[in-house]
Design an enzyme around this catalytic site. Structure first.
Site, PDB file in Angstrom:
ATOM      1  N   GLY A 135       0.772  -1.237   0.000  1.00 48.06           N
ATOM      2  CA  GLY A 135       0.000   0.000   0.000  1.00 48.06           C
ATOM      3  C   GLY A 135       0.801   1.284   0.000  1.00 48.06           C
ATOM      4  O   GLY A 135       0.227   2.357  -0.201  1.00 48.06           O
ATOM      5  N   LEU A 136       2.116   1.222   0.226  1.00 48.29           N
ATOM      6  CA  LEU A 136       2.900   2.451   0.262  1.00 48.29           C
ATOM      7  C   LEU A 136       3.621   2.720  -1.058  1.00 48.29           C
ATOM      8  O   LEU A 136       4.493   3.577  -1.136  1.00 48.29           O
ATOM      9  CB  LEU A 136       3.916   2.399   1.416  1.00 48.29           C
ATOM     10  CG  LEU A 136       3.289   2.290   2.814  1.00 48.29           C
ATOM     11  CD1 LEU A 136       4.369   2.349   3.885  1.00 48.29           C
ATOM     12  CD2 LEU A 136       2.251   3.387   3.049  1.00 48.29           C
ATOM     13  N   GLN A 165       3.287   3.479  -5.460  1.00 49.23           N
ATOM     14  CA  GLN A 165       2.724   4.574  -6.244  1.00 49.23           C
ATOM     15  C   GLN A 165       1.196   4.605  -6.213  1.00 49.23           C
ATOM     16  O   GLN A 165       0.588   5.653  -6.050  1.00 49.23           O
ATOM     17  CB  GLN A 165       3.204   4.461  -7.701  1.00 49.23           C
ATOM     18  CG  GLN A 165       2.696   5.586  -8.601  1.00 49.23           C
ATOM     19  CD  GLN A 165       2.895   5.291 -10.078  1.00 49.23           C
ATOM     20  OE1 GLN A 165       2.922   4.135 -10.488  1.00 49.23           O
ATOM     21  NE2 GLN A 165       3.040   6.336 -10.869  1.00 49.23           N
ATOM     22  N   LEU A 166       0.573   3.442  -6.355  1.00 51.07           N
ATOM     23  CA  LEU A 166      -0.887   3.398  -6.450  1.00 51.07           C
ATOM     24  C   LEU A 166      -1.575   3.263  -5.089  1.00 51.07           C
ATOM     25  O   LEU A 166      -2.684   3.745  -4.905  1.00 51.07           O
ATOM     26  CB  LEU A 166      -1.325   2.230  -7.344  1.00 51.07           C
ATOM     27  CG  LEU A 166      -0.962   2.312  -8.823  1.00 51.07           C
ATOM     28  CD1 LEU A 166      -1.479   1.085  -9.555  1.00 51.07           C
ATOM     29  CD2 LEU A 166      -1.546   3.578  -9.448  1.00 51.07           C
ATOM     30  N   ASP A 209       1.776  -2.795   4.361  1.00 46.54           N
ATOM     31  CA  ASP A 209       3.060  -2.897   3.673  1.00 46.54           C
ATOM     32  C   ASP A 209       4.070  -3.466   4.671  1.00 46.54           C
ATOM     33  O   ASP A 209       3.736  -3.687   5.841  1.00 46.54           O
ATOM     34  CB  ASP A 209       3.518  -1.529   3.152  1.00 46.54           C
ATOM     35  CG  ASP A 209       4.305  -1.649   1.852  1.00 46.54           C
ATOM     36  OD1 ASP A 209       5.229  -2.491   1.811  1.00 46.54           O
ATOM     37  OD2 ASP A 209       4.018  -0.915   0.890  1.00 46.54           O
ATOM     38  N   TYR A 231       9.038  -9.525 -14.464  1.00 48.58           N
ATOM     39  CA  TYR A 231       7.836  -8.763 -14.095  1.00 48.58           C
ATOM     40  C   TYR A 231       6.672  -9.141 -15.010  1.00 48.58           C
ATOM     41  O   TYR A 231       5.571  -9.454 -14.548  1.00 48.58           O
ATOM     42  CB  TYR A 231       8.150  -7.270 -14.200  1.00 48.58           C
ATOM     43  CG  TYR A 231       6.994  -6.333 -13.909  1.00 48.58           C
ATOM     44  CD1 TYR A 231       6.325  -6.380 -12.691  1.00 48.58           C
ATOM     45  CD2 TYR A 231       6.598  -5.375 -14.844  1.00 48.58           C
ATOM     46  CE1 TYR A 231       5.285  -5.501 -12.420  1.00 48.58           C
ATOM     47  CE2 TYR A 231       5.567  -4.489 -14.578  1.00 48.58           C
ATOM     48  CZ  TYR A 231       4.904  -4.561 -13.366  1.00 48.58           C
ATOM     49  OH  TYR A 231       3.870  -3.689 -13.102  1.00 48.58           O
ATOM     50  N   LYS A 238       3.169 -11.339 -14.216  1.00 52.06           N
ATOM     51  CA  LYS A 238       1.835 -10.769 -14.422  1.00 52.06           C
ATOM     52  C   LYS A 238       0.972 -11.655 -15.321  1.00 52.06           C
ATOM     53  O   LYS A 238      -0.234 -11.804 -15.090  1.00 52.06           O
ATOM     54  CB  LYS A 238       1.954  -9.357 -15.013  1.00 52.06           C
ATOM     55  CG  LYS A 238       2.442  -8.322 -14.006  1.00 52.06           C
ATOM     56  CD  LYS A 238       1.536  -8.238 -12.782  1.00 52.06           C
ATOM     57  CE  LYS A 238       1.942  -7.142 -11.816  1.00 52.06           C
ATOM     58  NZ  LYS A 238       1.055  -7.089 -10.639  1.00 52.06           N
TER      59      LYS A 238
END
Length: 362
Positions: free
Chosen positions: A47-48, A50-51, A72, A179, A183
Site C-alpha cells: 500500500g505504500l 505509487q498506487l 506494507d 515482471y 503478471k
C-alpha cells in the site's frame, strides 16, 4: 369493567408499539444491509507504493476511513498513519495474511505488492518470490474466504511477438521480463480460479501510470522523473530513445478505472482481465509539451537496458472492450497530464527538495 377497558387499552398500545418496533427494526435491518453493500472492508497490500496510498484515499472517501486497511512491510510516514488504519503485512506469510482477513473481516483484497520491471531484472529470485509466491498466497486466501480480489497487470505482460500498434485485449503475450512473466501468470491463475472456484477475480492491464510521487523503478518512469529532476535542475537525461512510443495514463484516470471496475456488476464483465489506457506518447513529445511550461529545460538522451524492455512493449493499447463492457472513459490527454504534473510536483515536492538543499549547508 374499568379493569377490562384498561387491559384492552394496554393490549392495543402494546400491539401498536410492537408493530412500530418491528417497522423500526426492519428499517434498521434494511439500512444495515444497505450499508454493508455500500461499505466493503478492504485490504490493500503493497500500500505504500505509487498506487496504494492514492487508492486508499479514494476508497476511504467512498467507503469510510476505517473500512480501508493499508498495509506494507516498510515504515509508514506520519501522513500515512493519520489518513487511516495501517498494519504490517508480509505477503509471503500466509498465516499472518489469514489472521488479518479474519480479524478485520475483509471483503475485498487489492494486491499491489510487486517488484517493477527494471528492479525485477536486477533481482530475479526476489521478484519470483514477491510477484509469484506472494500472489499465490493472496489468491488462495481470496478463494478460502470468498473475497473479491483485484490484481493489477501491465503492458509488460506483452512481449516482442505481440502486435504493438494496437495491442488487443486477447493476443499472444510471451513477455521477456520476470515482471511481465509474473503478471501473465497472475492473469491466467486468476482466470482459472474464477472458472474453477467462482472466485471474483478482477484485473486491469495498466499502461505507464504518471503521478507526482517519485519514480519507483519502472521502465515508463522517465515520464515521472523528468518532472522531478527537470523542475529542480532544469535538465534531464532520458534513458529511452526520443522516438520510443508507449501507452500512458495519469493517476486520476488510473484510479477512476480501478474504482469503476471494482464496482462493475459481474454480469457486465465479459472478461476478468481488461486493457485500459488513456494516451500514447514518446519522450520527445512529452518533453516538447513540458518545455512550453519550462522553456530553459535541457534534455539529453542516454539509452540503457530499459530501452530494450520498452521496445518489446505495446505502443498503443486497445482498450475498446473495457469501454464497451463497463463504460470506461479517460479524462486526461497529454496537455492536461503535463499541466496537472507541473502543478502537483511544484506544490508537493519542489519545496521539500529545496529545503533539503538549504539544510545540507547547515
Amino acid at each position: 369493567m374499568f379493569n377490562r377497558n384498561l387491559k384492552k387499552l394496554f393490549c392495543c398500545t402494546f400491539k401498536n408499539l410492537t408493530k412500530k418496533s418491528l417497522i423500526i427494526s426492519s428499517n434498521n435491518l434494511l439500512r444495515n444491509i444497505s450499508d454493508t453493500k455500500r461499505s466493503p472492508r478492504i485490504l490493500i497490500t503493497g500500500g505504500l507504493g505509487q498506487l496504494g496510498t492514492e487508492c486508499a484515499k479514494l476508497l476511504r472517501k467512498n467507503y469510510g476511513k476505517d473500512n480501508v486497511i493499508l498495509s506494507d512491510i516498510i515504515k509508514p510516514t506520519d501522513e500515512n498513519l493519520a489518513n487511516g488504519p495501517f498494519i504490517f503485512a508480509d505477503i509471503l506469510d500466509f498465516k499472518n495474511l489469514q489472521k488479518i482477513v479474519v480479524d478485520y473481516r475483509i471483503d475485498w483484497l487489492i494486491h499491489f505488492s510487486a517488484l517493477l520491471s527494471a528492479v525485477g531484472e536486477q533481482n530475479v529470485p526476489l521478484a519470483v518470490r514477491v510477484n509469484i509466491e506472494g500472489m499465490h498466497n493472496v489468491i488462495e486466501l481470496a478463494k478460502q474466504y470468498k473475497l473479491r480480489i483485484f490484481i493489477p497487470s501491465t503492458i509488460g505482460a506483452f512481449g516482442p511477438d505481440s502486435p504493438r500498434n494496437p495491442t488487443p485485449n486477447i493476443t499472444i503475450q510471451r513477455p521477456r521480463t520476470i515482471y511481465g512473466v509474473s503478471k501473465v501468470h497472475a492473469e491466467l491463475l486468476g482466470e482459472y480460479y474464477h472458472h474453477r472456484f467462482n472466485l471474483d477475480f478482477r484485473c486491469l492491464r495498466f499502461p505507464g501510470v504518471i503521478s507526482s510521487d517519485p519514480p519507483g523503478g519502472g521502465t515508463t518512469d522517465y515520464a515521472v522523473a523528468v518532472f522531478h529532476e527537470g523542475l529542480l535542475n532544469k535538465r534531464y537525461e532520458c534513458y529511452l530513445e526520443p522516438y520510443t512510443r508507449l501507452p500512458m495514463m495519469y493517476i486520476d484516470d488510473c484510479l477512476s478505472a480501478l474504482f469503476q471496475f471494482l464496482n462493475a456488476p459481474n454480469e457486465k464483465l465479459q472478461r476478468r482481465v481488461y486493457n485500459v489506457t488513456a494516451m500514447s506518447f514518446t519522450p520527445e513529445e512529452l518533453f516538447s509539451e513540458i518545455i512550453k511550461h519550462v522553456p530553459d529545460l535541457q534534455i539529453s538522451y542516454k539509452p540503457d537496458s530499459r530501452q530494450h524492455i520498452a521496445e518489446n512493449w505495446p505502443q498503443i493499447l486497445d482498450d475498446s472492450e473495457a469501454r464497451k463492457d463497463w463504460g470506461w472513459q479517460h479524462k486526461y490527454d497529454l496537455d492536461k497530464l503535463v499541466s496537472a504534473m507541473m502543478r502537483d510536483v511544484s506544490t508537493h515536492f519542489l519545496p521539500k527538495y529545496r529545503l533539503k538543499e538549504v539544510n545540507s549547508y547547515v
